[in-house]
Design an enzyme around this catalytic site. Structure first.
Site, PDB file in Angstrom:
ATOM      1  N   GLY A  46      23.939  41.597  45.368  1.00 10.69           N
ATOM      2  CA  GLY A  46      23.062  41.730  44.212  1.00 10.69           C
ATOM      3  C   GLY A  46      23.777  41.251  42.960  1.00 10.69           C
ATOM      4  O   GLY A  46      25.006  41.117  42.950  1.00 10.69           O
ATOM      5  N   CYS A  92      31.517  46.262  43.334  1.00  9.01           N
ATOM      6  CA  CYS A  92      30.785  45.578  42.259  1.00  9.01           C
ATOM      7  C   CYS A  92      31.503  44.287  41.921  1.00  9.01           C
ATOM      8  O   CYS A  92      32.734  44.278  41.798  1.00  9.01           O
ATOM      9  CB  CYS A  92      30.715  46.483  41.024  1.00  9.01           C
ATOM     10  SG  CYS A  92      29.783  45.770  39.659  1.00  9.01           S
ATOM     11  N   LEU A  93      30.735  43.224  41.754  1.00 12.82           N
ATOM     12  CA  LEU A  93      31.338  41.936  41.401  1.00 12.82           C
ATOM     13  C   LEU A  93      32.027  42.005  40.035  1.00 12.82           C
ATOM     14  O   LEU A  93      32.899  41.186  39.748  1.00 12.82           O
ATOM     15  CB  LEU A  93      30.268  40.833  41.395  1.00 12.82           C
ATOM     16  CG  LEU A  93      29.644  40.532  42.768  1.00 12.82           C
ATOM     17  CD1 LEU A  93      28.491  39.542  42.608  1.00 12.82           C
ATOM     18  CD2 LEU A  93      30.683  40.007  43.740  1.00 12.82           C
ATOM     19  N   GLU A 135      21.931  47.972  40.776  1.00 11.40           N
ATOM     20  CA  GLU A 135      21.564  46.896  39.831  1.00 11.40           C
ATOM     21  C   GLU A 135      20.821  47.457  38.621  1.00 11.40           C
ATOM     22  O   GLU A 135      21.026  47.007  37.492  1.00 11.40           O
ATOM     23  CB  GLU A 135      20.691  45.839  40.519  1.00 11.40           C
ATOM     24  CG  GLU A 135      21.291  45.160  41.740  1.00 11.40           C
ATOM     25  CD  GLU A 135      22.695  44.672  41.545  1.00 11.40           C
ATOM     26  OE1 GLU A 135      23.108  44.421  40.401  1.00 11.40           O
ATOM     27  OE2 GLU A 135      23.417  44.559  42.563  1.00 11.40           O
ATOM     28  N   HIS A 138      23.131  48.713  36.075  1.00  9.86           N
ATOM     29  CA  HIS A 138      23.692  47.640  35.234  1.00  9.86           C
ATOM     30  C   HIS A 138      22.774  47.347  34.047  1.00  9.86           C
ATOM     31  O   HIS A 138      23.237  47.169  32.915  1.00  9.86           O
ATOM     32  CB  HIS A 138      23.869  46.349  36.038  1.00  9.86           C
ATOM     33  CG  HIS A 138      25.132  46.264  36.837  1.00  9.86           C
ATOM     34  ND1 HIS A 138      26.390  46.359  36.281  1.00  9.86           N
ATOM     35  CD2 HIS A 138      25.333  46.062  38.170  1.00  9.86           C
ATOM     36  CE1 HIS A 138      27.310  46.223  37.241  1.00  9.86           C
ATOM     37  NE2 HIS A 138      26.703  46.049  38.398  1.00  9.86           N
TER      38      HIS A 138
HETATM   39  O1  GNR Z   1      28.024  42.858  46.343  1.00 13.42           O
HETATM   40  C1  GNR Z   1      27.829  44.044  46.088  1.00 13.42           C
HETATM   41  N1  GNR Z   1      27.985  44.961  47.072  1.00 13.42           N
HETATM   42  C2  GNR Z   1      27.611  46.272  46.960  1.00 13.42           C
HETATM   43  C3  GNR Z   1      28.045  47.153  47.934  1.00 13.42           C
HETATM   44  C4  GNR Z   1      27.696  48.481  47.883  1.00 13.42           C
HETATM   45  C5  GNR Z   1      26.884  48.945  46.861  1.00 13.42           C
HETATM   46  C6  GNR Z   1      26.451  48.080  45.877  1.00 13.42           C
HETATM   47  C7  GNR Z   1      26.807  46.751  45.917  1.00 13.42           C
HETATM   48  S1  GNR Z   1      26.235  45.671  44.698  1.00 13.42           S
HETATM   49  C8  GNR Z   1      27.502  44.468  44.714  1.00 13.42           C
HETATM   50  C9  GNR Z   1      27.125  43.299  43.829  1.00 13.42           C
HETATM   51  C10 GNR Z   1      27.086  43.768  42.392  1.00 13.42           C
HETATM   52  O2  GNR Z   1      28.055  44.037  41.743  1.00 13.42           O
HETATM   53  N2  GNR Z   1      25.912  43.941  41.875  1.00 13.42           N
HETATM   54  O3  GNR Z   1      25.783  44.411  40.624  1.00 13.42           O
HETATM   55 NI    NI Z   2      27.543  45.606  40.278  1.00 12.56          NI
END
Ligand code: GNR
Ligand code: NI
Length: 170
Positions: A46, A92-93, A135, A138
């Site tokens: 996501g 989270c990225l 998401e 965020h």
């Molecule tokens: O890639 C993502 N993996 C993930 C794994 C477990 C719970 C949430 C996520 S979201 C994350 C991508 C991201 O940072 N989205 O904001």
């Molecule tokens: Ni995230």
């Protein structure tokens, strides 16, 4: 098409509250294309517009193994969330390399516009439900590490700032 830079914690811009998308126009469609490309390139499930420094209520998601089921949620609102909750490890990225448990509703219903500007209601459970809640946080300026203890959060903050210094020194 373009890869967009992803903000990393503790960047203060990650705490901006996003405003509703006013119209699903050419600018928004181009942003969706770029966000999907960025999410797939980063191997994420996501990406919220907040993470690419656009403070409008737009997220892209793909929780499929095959990476071929893009989902676009514009102006998403949770219309129902189960009282049943479950703790699962999240990443989270914007906080690369950190994974920790967060409690979320196990199933939800979400109303949102799709990439064509059509209103849809979607029921989600499992990883998709977790991802949508992550998401939507965020978009409210919230990063998952804010659910962790202050001790853990401060350790993560220090680690991220050090990693940033190290890359800047290269
Ligand atoms: O890639 C993502 N993996 C993930 C794994 C477990 C719970 C949430 C996520 S979201 C994350 C991508 C991201 O940072 N989205 O904001
Ligand atoms: Ni995230």
């Amino acid at each position: 098409m373009a890869l967009l830079p992803i903000l990393t914690y503790p960047d203060p811009r990650l705490h901006t509250v996003a405003k509703p998308v006013q119209a699903v126009d050419a600018r928004i469609r181009a942003l969706i294309t770029d966000m999907l490309e960025t999410m797939y390139d980063a191997d994420g499930i996501g990406l919220a517009a907040t993470q690419v420094n656009v403070h409008e209520r737009l997220v892209v998601i793909d929780t499929s193994q095959e990476r071929n089921q893009p989902l676009v949620l514009i102006n998403p609102e949770i219309t129902w969330a189960s009282e049943e909750k479950q703790v699962g490890d999240e990443g989270c990225l914007s906080v690369p390399g950190i994974y920790d448990g967060v409690e979320r509703s196990t199933s939800i219903k979400v109303r949102a516009l799709d990439g064509d500007g059509q209103s849809r209601e979607l029921a989600a459970e499992g990883m998709l439900a977790v991802c949508i809640q992550h998401e939507m946080d965020h978009l409210m300026g919230k990063v998952f590490v804010e659910y962790l203890s202050p001790l853990k959060r401060n350790r993560i903050k220090t680690k991220m700032l050090k990693a940033r210094r190290d890359t800047e020194r290269v």
